[in-house]
Design a protein around this motif. Structure first.
Motif, PDB file in Angstrom:
ATOM      1  N   TYR A  13     -55.375  50.634 -92.654  1.00 14.13           N
ATOM      2  CA  TYR A  13     -55.849  50.710 -94.042  1.00 14.13           C
ATOM      3  C   TYR A  13     -57.291  51.189 -94.173  1.00 14.13           C
ATOM      4  O   TYR A  13     -57.704  51.638 -95.238  1.00 14.13           O
ATOM      5  CB  TYR A  13     -55.653  49.372 -94.757  1.00 14.13           C
ATOM      6  CG  TYR A  13     -56.727  48.343 -94.558  1.00 14.13           C
ATOM      7  CD1 TYR A  13     -57.690  48.131 -95.537  1.00 14.13           C
ATOM      8  CD2 TYR A  13     -56.773  47.552 -93.410  1.00 14.13           C
ATOM      9  CE1 TYR A  13     -58.670  47.164 -95.374  1.00 14.13           C
ATOM     10  CE2 TYR A  13     -57.738  46.597 -93.240  1.00 14.13           C
ATOM     11  CZ  TYR A  13     -58.694  46.396 -94.227  1.00 14.13           C
ATOM     12  OH  TYR A  13     -59.660  45.445 -94.058  1.00 14.13           O
ATOM     13  N   GLU A  14     -58.081  51.125 -93.099  1.00 15.22           N
ATOM     14  CA  GLU A  14     -59.436  51.666 -93.172  1.00 15.22           C
ATOM     15  C   GLU A  14     -59.382  53.181 -93.428  1.00 15.22           C
ATOM     16  O   GLU A  14     -60.166  53.725 -94.220  1.00 15.22           O
ATOM     17  CB  GLU A  14     -60.201  51.392 -91.870  1.00 15.22           C
ATOM     18  CG  GLU A  14     -60.226  49.950 -91.402  1.00 15.22           C
ATOM     19  CD  GLU A  14     -61.083  49.033 -92.259  1.00 15.22           C
ATOM     20  OE1 GLU A  14     -61.546  49.459 -93.338  1.00 15.22           O
ATOM     21  OE2 GLU A  14     -61.279  47.878 -91.852  1.00 15.22           O
ATOM     22  N   LEU A  15     -58.443  53.845 -92.760  1.00 11.18           N
ATOM     23  CA  LEU A  15     -58.356  55.304 -92.908  1.00 11.18           C
ATOM     24  C   LEU A  15     -57.642  55.705 -94.191  1.00 11.18           C
ATOM     25  O   LEU A  15     -57.927  56.772 -94.751  1.00 11.18           O
ATOM     26  CB  LEU A  15     -57.668  55.908 -91.687  1.00 11.18           C
ATOM     27  CG  LEU A  15     -58.416  55.722 -90.359  1.00 11.18           C
ATOM     28  CD1 LEU A  15     -57.769  56.546 -89.251  1.00 11.18           C
ATOM     29  CD2 LEU A  15     -59.892  56.093 -90.478  1.00 11.18           C
ATOM     30  N   THR A  16     -56.716  54.870 -94.675  1.00  8.88           N
ATOM     31  CA  THR A  16     -56.115  55.203 -95.969  1.00  8.88           C
ATOM     32  C   THR A  16     -57.109  54.976 -97.105  1.00  8.88           C
ATOM     33  O   THR A  16     -57.083  55.703 -98.108  1.00  8.88           O
ATOM     34  CB  THR A  16     -54.826  54.385 -96.203  1.00  8.88           C
ATOM     35  OG1 THR A  16     -55.103  52.997 -96.032  1.00  8.88           O
ATOM     36  CG2 THR A  16     -53.740  54.823 -95.238  1.00  8.88           C
ATOM     37  N   LEU A  72     -52.991  60.797 -85.566  1.00  9.41           N
ATOM     38  CA  LEU A  72     -53.097  60.498 -86.993  1.00  9.41           C
ATOM     39  C   LEU A  72     -52.286  61.484 -87.832  1.00  9.41           C
ATOM     40  O   LEU A  72     -51.686  61.110 -88.847  1.00  9.41           O
ATOM     41  CB  LEU A  72     -54.561  60.518 -87.428  1.00  9.41           C
ATOM     42  CG  LEU A  72     -55.457  59.440 -86.810  1.00  9.41           C
ATOM     43  CD1 LEU A  72     -56.908  59.650 -87.236  1.00  9.41           C
ATOM     44  CD2 LEU A  72     -54.986  58.045 -87.213  1.00  9.41           C
ATOM     45  N   SER A  73     -52.265  62.731 -87.385  1.00 14.27           N
ATOM     46  CA  SER A  73     -51.512  63.751 -88.111  1.00 14.27           C
ATOM     47  C   SER A  73     -50.009  63.605 -87.896  1.00 14.27           C
ATOM     48  O   SER A  73     -49.224  63.610 -88.848  1.00 14.27           O
ATOM     49  CB  SER A  73     -51.971  65.141 -87.667  1.00 14.27           C
ATOM     50  OG  SER A  73     -51.234  66.145 -88.319  1.00 14.27           O
ATOM     51  N   ASP A  74     -49.594  63.425 -86.633  1.00 16.61           N
ATOM     52  CA  ASP A  74     -48.163  63.337 -86.317  1.00 16.61           C
ATOM     53  C   ASP A  74     -47.513  62.111 -86.961  1.00 16.61           C
ATOM     54  O   ASP A  74     -46.347  62.158 -87.352  1.00 16.61           O
ATOM     55  CB  ASP A  74     -47.956  63.289 -84.801  1.00 16.61           C
ATOM     56  CG  ASP A  74     -48.290  64.599 -84.117  1.00 16.61           C
ATOM     57  OD1 ASP A  74     -48.464  65.608 -84.833  1.00 16.61           O
ATOM     58  OD2 ASP A  74     -48.391  64.608 -82.871  1.00 16.61           O
ATOM     59  N   THR A  75     -48.251  61.028 -87.051  1.00 14.04           N
ATOM     60  CA  THR A  75     -47.697  59.794 -87.620  1.00 14.04           C
ATOM     61  C   THR A  75     -47.960  59.677 -89.113  1.00 14.04           C
ATOM     62  O   THR A  75     -47.605  58.666 -89.729  1.00 14.04           O
ATOM     63  CB  THR A  75     -48.280  58.559 -86.909  1.00 14.04           C
ATOM     64  OG1 THR A  75     -49.718  58.602 -86.982  1.00 14.04           O
ATOM     65  CG2 THR A  75     -47.851  58.519 -85.451  1.00 14.04           C
ATOM     66  N   LYS A  76     -48.606  60.713 -89.670  1.00 11.53           N
ATOM     67  CA  LYS A  76     -48.867  60.785 -91.114  1.00 11.53           C
ATOM     68  C   LYS A  76     -49.651  59.571 -91.632  1.00 11.53           C
ATOM     69  O   LYS A  76     -49.417  59.079 -92.739  1.00 11.53           O
ATOM     70  CB  LYS A  76     -47.558  60.945 -91.890  1.00 11.53           C
ATOM     71  CG  LYS A  76     -46.832  62.261 -91.589  1.00 11.53           C
ATOM     72  CD  LYS A  76     -45.556  62.385 -92.394  1.00 11.53           C
ATOM     73  CE  LYS A  76     -44.943  63.785 -92.239  1.00 11.53           C
ATOM     74  NZ  LYS A  76     -44.718  64.186 -90.848  1.00 11.53           N
ATOM     75  N   VAL A  77     -50.594  59.120 -90.810  1.00 10.49           N
ATOM     76  CA  VAL A  77     -51.473  58.040 -91.263  1.00 10.49           C
ATOM     77  C   VAL A  77     -52.346  58.527 -92.403  1.00 10.49           C
ATOM     78  O   VAL A  77     -52.543  57.834 -93.411  1.00 10.49           O
ATOM     79  CB  VAL A  77     -52.345  57.518 -90.097  1.00 10.49           C
ATOM     80  CG1 VAL A  77     -53.381  56.506 -90.603  1.00 10.49           C
ATOM     81  CG2 VAL A  77     -51.472  56.897 -89.022  1.00 10.49           C
ATOM     82  N   VAL A  78     -52.867  59.756 -92.262  1.00 10.36           N
ATOM     83  CA  VAL A  78     -53.715  60.340 -93.305  1.00 10.36           C
ATOM     84  C   VAL A  78     -53.323  61.801 -93.509  1.00 10.36           C
ATOM     85  O   VAL A  78     -52.609  62.391 -92.695  1.00 10.36           O
ATOM     86  CB  VAL A  78     -55.215  60.238 -92.941  1.00 10.36           C
ATOM     87  CG1 VAL A  78     -55.684  58.787 -92.989  1.00 10.36           C
ATOM     88  CG2 VAL A  78     -55.490  60.847 -91.568  1.00 10.36           C
ATOM     89  N   GLU A 119     -68.435  56.466 -94.019  1.00  9.42           N
ATOM     90  CA  GLU A 119     -68.883  56.152 -92.666  1.00  9.42           C
ATOM     91  C   GLU A 119     -68.831  54.657 -92.394  1.00  9.42           C
ATOM     92  O   GLU A 119     -68.416  54.218 -91.313  1.00  9.42           O
ATOM     93  CB  GLU A 119     -70.300  56.675 -92.444  1.00  9.42           C
ATOM     94  CG  GLU A 119     -70.383  58.188 -92.356  1.00  9.42           C
ATOM     95  CD  GLU A 119     -71.764  58.675 -91.946  1.00  9.42           C
ATOM     96  OE1 GLU A 119     -72.569  57.843 -91.473  1.00  9.42           O
ATOM     97  OE2 GLU A 119     -72.035  59.866 -92.110  1.00  9.42           O
ATOM     98  N   ALA A 120     -69.250  53.858 -93.356  1.00 13.06           N
ATOM     99  CA  ALA A 120     -69.262  52.407 -93.161  1.00 13.06           C
ATOM    100  C   ALA A 120     -67.858  51.830 -93.151  1.00 13.06           C
ATOM    101  O   ALA A 120     -67.557  50.891 -92.397  1.00 13.06           O
ATOM    102  CB  ALA A 120     -70.096  51.747 -94.246  1.00 13.06           C
ATOM    103  N   CYS A 121     -66.981  52.384 -93.956  1.00 12.09           N
ATOM    104  CA  CYS A 121     -65.613  51.870 -94.085  1.00 12.09           C
ATOM    105  C   CYS A 121     -64.871  51.930 -92.758  1.00 12.09           C
ATOM    106  O   CYS A 121     -64.235  50.958 -92.340  1.00 12.09           O
ATOM    107  CB  CYS A 121     -64.871  52.660 -95.152  1.00 12.09           C
ATOM    108  SG  CYS A 121     -63.115  52.236 -95.308  1.00 12.09           S
ATOM    109  N   VAL A 122     -64.944  53.041 -92.075  1.00  7.48           N
ATOM    110  CA  VAL A 122     -64.145  53.195 -90.857  1.00  7.48           C
ATOM    111  C   VAL A 122     -64.672  52.342 -89.701  1.00  7.48           C
ATOM    112  O   VAL A 122     -63.969  52.133 -88.712  1.00  7.48           O
ATOM    113  CB  VAL A 122     -64.050  54.680 -90.417  1.00  7.48           C
ATOM    114  CG1 VAL A 122     -63.342  55.508 -91.470  1.00  7.48           C
ATOM    115  CG2 VAL A 122     -65.414  55.256 -90.100  1.00  7.48           C
TER     116      VAL A 122
END
Length: 437
Positions: A13-16, A72-78, A119-122
């Motif tokens: 959820y940090e990256l979403t 991240l791309s293959d699993t469609k996280v973002v 930057e802080a979120c991730v």
């Protein structure tokens, strides 16, 4: 000394959140995040901050390389827009905090991150995982050191936890006052003193206890520590003395009633002419067991399971909250969470420890928006670790551990004498917020 990129030591959820903020246009808003604990574990009087140096080491490796981006791309996280942003990710903000080894209390701003929201979120999960684990270990270790008094403690918990947690636990224990560790990787990465001799299996390997002791003494010298409770403790002590003589370094007791056993073993050693042979005890010790051994003629303690699990409190329960951000007009506004039992206090914080004329701590003063007024005795608590993305290496690796050891020792000296008691109670000094607005 991270051996791989640290960027995926985070939650989905940090990256979403990053993705959604990039789409809303808010991702690049200047923001202030703060790590703190709303409360100490029940009955604890203070906490010990640890993990800061490991965070700074990991920040150097917080990059998204081809492998991470492909996952991240293959699993469609973002989505593709977020992937593009992460390709060039590098933290460029500022990080402040309490020095590692410092004492902290409820709502102490132990780490402050100033950067864009993105930057802080991730960094959130990575920061909290290190602070929560390491501070829990250091806090437990500090209580054990208090119970041990002048007798040294050895960290021996590697086999009771994850292999990387074991290294972090060894580091945290040393910061809080442990003398040494059995963990060799901790020695390798951080210059920690490592010790160890033999386990019961070594004795069982040989045809007799005497043969095992003789082999160990021949290999390691008479100053070694012999484990004397594989079969019969009294016979083990007698055999140890016969093999090593009056210069035998130590005997180790790992079972039974340690208080009673230590007393008669001490008498036996003295009667055999081994007045200088030390007694080390192990066997599932925690701070309460160590305290119960205060009257026993014990010279050192080996601590494992209770230490690496935080002695009943395996997390410091720290959180990482947004406390200030730019609004649409480009001005900082304070923000805070108001949910029941999860309240946070908005605004950028400044922390000072108020000391009396004897140099003893009386209050933790937290200024909102500016540093509280201080006098000559008071001590400003926040230091800067990262300046515009540049990491101060004085706080990492072996040099960081040495700094943290000294900081903890000095901070403990500032605390009221009641802080070292094991009895349950409220935080040893109160925290007071000062808001000049």
């Amino acid at each position: 000394m991270w051996q791989q990129p640290t960027s995926l030591f985070t939650d989905h959820y940090e990256l979403t959140m990053l993705q959604a903020s990039l789409h809303s246009g808010a991702a690049h808003r200047p923001s202030v995040f703060e790590a703190f604990a709303r409360r100490l574990p029940e009955g604890r009087r203070y906490g010990v901050l640890a993990g800061t140096g490991r965070i700074l080491e990991g920040l150097k490796e917080f990059r998204f390389g081809e492998e991470q981006l492909r996952f991240l791309s293959d699993t469609k996280v973002v989505d593709a827009t977020t992937i593009k942003y992460l390709e060039n990710f590098s933290f460029s903000g500022n990080i402040y905090g309490y020095a590692e080894g410092e004492i902290y209390f409820p709502y102490s701003p132990v780490m402050i991150v100033e950067s864009t929201f993105a930057e802080a979120c991730v960094l959130e999960t990575f920061v909290l995982s290190a602070l929560n684990h390491d501070s829990a270990i250091a806090s437990a270790a500090s209580r054990m050191i208090a119970a041990a008094g002048t007798r040294p403690c050895v960290e021996m918990g590697s086999r009771r936890t994850h292999e990387e947690s074991a290294v972090a636990a060894a580091r945290a224990a040393i910061i809080a006052g442990f003398d040494s560790t059995s963990n060799l990787e901790g020695g390798h990465r951080y210059g920690l003193k490592t010790v160890g001799t033999a386990a019961h299996s070594f004795t069982l390997l040989h045809d007799s206890e005497r043969a095992a002791f003789q082999a160990q003494v021949d290999s390691m010298g008479v100053g070694t520590a012999l484990l004397v409770d594989t079969y019969d403790v009294e016979q083990g002590v007698r055999t140890a003395v016969e093999v090593a003589g009056s210069e035998l370094g130590a005997v180790r007791l790992d079972s039974g009633d340690l208080v009673e056993q230590a007393r008669w073993v001490r008498t036996l050693l003295d009667d055999l002419g081994n007045e200088n042979t030390r007694i080390m005890v192990t066997s599932d010790l925690d701070e309460y067991a160590i305290a119960s051994l205060q009257s026993a003629p014990v010279d050192s303690y080996g601590v494992g399971t209770s230490l690496v699990t935080g002695s009943g409190h395996p997390t410091a329960s720290m959180v990482y909250k947004l406390v200030s951000r730019h609004n649409d007009a480009g001005e900082f506004v304070d923000v805070a969470k108001a949910a029941k039992n999860k309240v946070s206090v908005g605004g950028r914080k400044y922390a000072v420890r108020q000391l009396d004329e004897r140099g003893r701590a009386t209050e933790e003063l937290i200024g909102i928006g500016e540093i509280p007024e201080t006098d000559a005795n008071d001590r400003v608590l926040l230091e800067q670790f990262v300046v515009n993305g540049e990491i101060n290496n004085d706080f990492t690796a072996a040099s960081g551990v040495r700094r943290a050891v000294k900081r903890h020792r000095d901070s403990i000296k500032e605390m009221p004498g009641t802080s070292r008691r094991l009895q349950r109670g409220e935080p040893v000094i109160p925290t007071r917020f000062i808001d000049e607005d």
